[in-house]
Write an enzyme that holds these catalytic residues in place. Structure first.
Site, PDB file in Angstrom:
ATOM      1  N   ASN A   1      17.705  92.429  32.686  1.00  0.00           N
ATOM      2  CA  ASN A   1      16.866  92.252  33.877  1.00  0.00           C
ATOM      3  C   ASN A   1      15.237  92.194  33.673  1.00  0.00           C
ATOM      4  OD1 ASN A   1      16.138  94.881  33.614  1.00  0.00           O
ATOM      5  ND2 ASN A   1      17.433  95.739  35.414  1.00  0.00           N
ATOM      6  N   ASP A   2      14.660  92.290  34.838  1.00  0.00           N
ATOM      7  CA  ASP A   2      13.148  92.359  34.724  1.00  0.00           C
ATOM      8  C   ASP A   2      12.442  93.608  34.481  1.00  0.00           C
ATOM      9  OD1 ASP A   2      12.855  89.514  34.525  1.00  0.00           O
ATOM     10  OD2 ASP A   2      11.627  89.514  36.483  1.00  0.00           O
ATOM     11  N   MET A   3      13.363  94.704  34.619  1.00  0.00           N
ATOM     12  CA  MET A   3      12.815  96.227  34.430  1.00  0.00           C
ATOM     13  C   MET A   3      12.008  96.664  35.444  1.00  0.00           C
ATOM     14  SD  MET A   3      12.086  95.584  30.576  1.00  0.00           S
ATOM     15  CE  MET A   3      11.503  94.032  30.762  1.00  0.00           C
ATOM     16  N   VAL A   4      12.060  95.992  36.630  1.00  0.00           N
ATOM     17  CA  VAL A   4      11.238  96.496  37.833  1.00  0.00           C
ATOM     18  C   VAL A   4      11.970  97.716  38.458  1.00  0.00           C
ATOM     19  CG1 VAL A   4      10.742  95.919  40.157  1.00  0.00           C
ATOM     20  CG2 VAL A   4      10.503  93.992  38.372  1.00  0.00           C
TER      21      VAL A   4
ATOM     22  N   TRP B   1      19.903  87.653  42.711  1.00  0.00           N
ATOM     23  CA  TRP B   1      20.563  88.165  41.539  1.00  0.00           C
ATOM     24  C   TRP B   1      20.452  89.893  41.765  1.00  0.00           C
ATOM     25  CZ3 TRP B   1      17.688  85.594  36.761  1.00  0.00           C
ATOM     26  CH2 TRP B   1      17.884  84.157  37.211  1.00  0.00           C
ATOM     27  N   HIS B   2      20.619  90.373  43.201  1.00  0.00           N
ATOM     28  CA  HIS B   2      20.848  91.657  43.678  1.00  0.00           C
ATOM     29  C   HIS B   2      22.271  91.740  44.261  1.00  0.00           C
ATOM     30  CE1 HIS B   2      16.243  91.806  43.181  1.00  0.00           C
ATOM     31  NE2 HIS B   2      16.827  91.792  42.007  1.00  0.00           N
TER      32      HIS B   2
END
Length: 599
Positions: free
Chosen positions: A137-140, A537-538
């Site tokens: 994932n984007d690591m947010v 994608w959540h």
């Protein structure tokens, strides 16, 4: 999802070179070595106190916490292998999608929404490796809003209220952003000393700095901490990055376990939950082609994710009786498994700008590979995401309803692979965008509905465990979800009218589908939104608290079976879901430890 469509080294033509260089250097100098759990030797009939199905974000955290109790023996089953070297590098966060490390799920074409996308389906990438989606994932780092958890508490019990879940968020967190640490008001909502590092953005000279200024010109307040619950505006997100490397429940928790009573079995796909009466007693699995039966003294905990968790439950006889009867599956428990699917809905808006808009001061890819391998710094070492939150019209001003996530695509970087396979647009749309991108930079503004009312469902395609689940998105089934989209999109594309972007000659790229062009506003925008709708994608909600599960995540009417992953969320949170999933795993671990304290 990668809202920053072009904001990473893995998005352009240099991705293959960079990945190959990293693999070469990693192999020769061990510069990217990560110590993953070794493969356990598990024989047929082996018995453990607990079996955790799925080594993703939730499963890694839960197994690690259970292993803290030396009296417990724990088996963790993961369908995929260890992550590759690219997973560790923040700047290569795009390169693992559409690979064997991705389940590569897609929705079923409903004939109404997403008709301007390739094959009329929404992509739903999910990590198929240790760490799961936390490894790609984007690591947010985002949590949602307190209102989300008060809503959960009303549905599932007061243990899920904001005050209680905040303690669990803080337990896992190690905040290192000095700007937040110095602010006593902000630090009330953060932890220090937890397993997973949460760090701030590192590059003030990135294109996002100009985007921040543009949003402020549009009236958005500057926000120092995007997780602060009582002020919304525009700001930089924190990320789970430690020393230039991805940090996750895998790297920070599971990899640190020393207990010999935790066994990890990779490349092992659970195909059925075994029952004796109404008690779950074990798992049948395919382990590298071997038919494996393993047993649990106390519990089986399913952490296979929003799509694979309901599939496994349904194949095992837990779900709606009409669906189970349709597939001639013996009904173990009649529950609304698979119902209630929700996801953030996203529409991408494109604007052109002069060359150089997306340029970083450190933009040479080759130099940055060397710099990253030398000391873990440079543009490969970070993720620099920003967002702007919009409240719902006539509602509380501090509660976000829409989000705008901007990013920048350098000229010539929007490849067919990224546009068609990565985003999911049709070749016609991609050809138009690529033509614009030949001579111009692209500013991308992802407009995302944070609190959808629509619900889809997940069911079986067949009795074959190897078949993907059937995913029906339900996007815009609730008409209220369309309200506000035209206004939010208008706000996003008004970036072209700000001082900075006027100087760059910015203009909007019209992607209105042909089927919508004859309509007047706002019907034209609504038609475009429906046709271009993407999943963010959540996905959550397919084994919901209060419907499938009790307040402590136990499957209703059954013994020895619990669920802990994104599927348990009864309603969508207003933000990325990775941190909430870790919180759920932390709570599940406490529920289990307390229940079996004297056993």
């Amino acid at each position: 999802m990668c809202y920053a469509v072009g904001g990473c080294a893995g998005a352009g033509p240099a991705a293959t070179y960079v990945a190959a260089a990293l693999q070469f250097f990693a192999a020769s100098q061990c510069l990217l070595q990560e110590s993953y759990p070794r493969q356990a030797h598990v024989t047929n009939g082996s018995r453990y106190d607990f079996i955790v199905v799925g080594g993703g974000t939730a499963g890694s955290a839960l197994a690690a916490r259970l292993a803290e109790e030396n009296r417990f023996s724990v088996l963790l089953l993961e369908a995929g292998p260890n992550p590759p070297e690219e997973s560790i590098v923040p700047g290569l966060r795009q390169t693992l999608k559409e690979t064997p490390y991705d389940w590569n799920f897609t929705t079923i074409d409903d004939g109404v929404t997403s008709q301007a996308l390739a094959s009329h389906v929404q992509r739903q990438p999910r990590g198929k490796m240790l760490g799961g989606s936390g490894s790609l994932n984007d690591m947010v780092y985002a949590r949602g809003h307190p209102e989300d958890y008060y809503e959960w508490a009303d549905i599932a019990g007061d243990v899920w209220n904001w005050t209680n879940v905040l303690d669990y968020f803080k337990r896992t967190e190690h905040m290192t952003d000095s700007n937040i640490i110095r602010n006593k008001e902000l630090m009330q909502y953060h932890g220090i000393g937890g397993a997973i590092e949460v760090s701030g953005a590192h590059y003030p000279d990135s294109p996002n700095s100009k985007l921040m200024q543009a949003f402020q010109e549009l009236g958005f307040a500057a926000v120092d901490d995007m997780t602060y619950p009582y002020k919304i505006g525009v700001g930089k997100f924190s990320h789970t990055i430690r020393g230039g490397r991805r940090d996750s429940s895998l790297t920070a928790m599971l990899n640190k376990v020393k207990s010999g009573k935790l066994h990890v079995l990779k490349n092992t796909f659970a195909t059925k939950i075994l029952f004796e009466g109404n008690k779950a007693v074990g798992i049948q699995a395919d382990s590298d082609g071997r038919n494996l039966f393993v047993y649990a003294k106390h519990e089986v905990i399913v952490s296979a994710g929003t799509f694979n968790t309901p599939k496994l439950l349904l194949l095992s006889g837990v779900g709606p009786s009409d669906i189970l009867n349709q597939f001639d599956i013996d009904v173990v428990q009649d529950l609304p498994v698979g119902q209630g699917l929700q996801d953030h809905v996203m529409v991408l808006n494109f604007m052109t700008a002069e060359r150089g808009t997306c340029k970083l001061s450190e933009s040479d890819g080759y130099f940055n590979v060397i710099k990253y391998l030398y000391n873990g710094s440079g543009t490969l070492s970070y993720s620099d995401s920003i967002g702007a939150y919009l409240p719902q019209k006539d509602k509380e001003a501090h509660v976000p309803y829409f989000a705008i996530y901007p990013s920048c695509v350098p000229a010539g970087q929007l490849t067919s692979n990224l546009c068609v396979q990565g985003i999911g647009f049709t070749s016609e749309i991609c050809e138009k965008l690529q033509k614009e991108n030949e001579m111009h930079e692209l500013i991308v503004a992802a407009v995302v509905l944070l609190k959808p009312q629509s619900r889809g469902h997940v069911t079986l395609k067949s009795l074959n465990p190897d078949d993907d689940p059937a995913i029906y998105s339900g996007t815009f089934d609730h008409e209220a979800d369309m309200e506000g989209f035209p206004e939010a999109i208008e706000k996003a594309i008004s970036l072209v009218n700000t001082t900075h972007f006027k100087k760059l000659g910015a203009r909007v790229v019209d992607l209105t589908p042909e089927s919508c062009r004859g309509l007047q506003e706002p019907q034209r925008t609504r038609c475009s939104v429906r046709a271009l709708a993407l999943a963010a994608w959540h996905a959550v909600g397919t084994a919901r608290l209060g419907a499938v599960l009790d307040a402590e995540l136990r499957v209703r009417g059954l013994e020895g079976l619990r669920v802990a992953d994104a599927s348990v969320m009864p309603t969508m949170v207003r933000g990325n879901t990775n941190a909430p999933v870790v919180m759920i795993a932390e709570m599940a671990a406490d529920f289990i430890k307390n229940q079996y304290r004297d056993k």
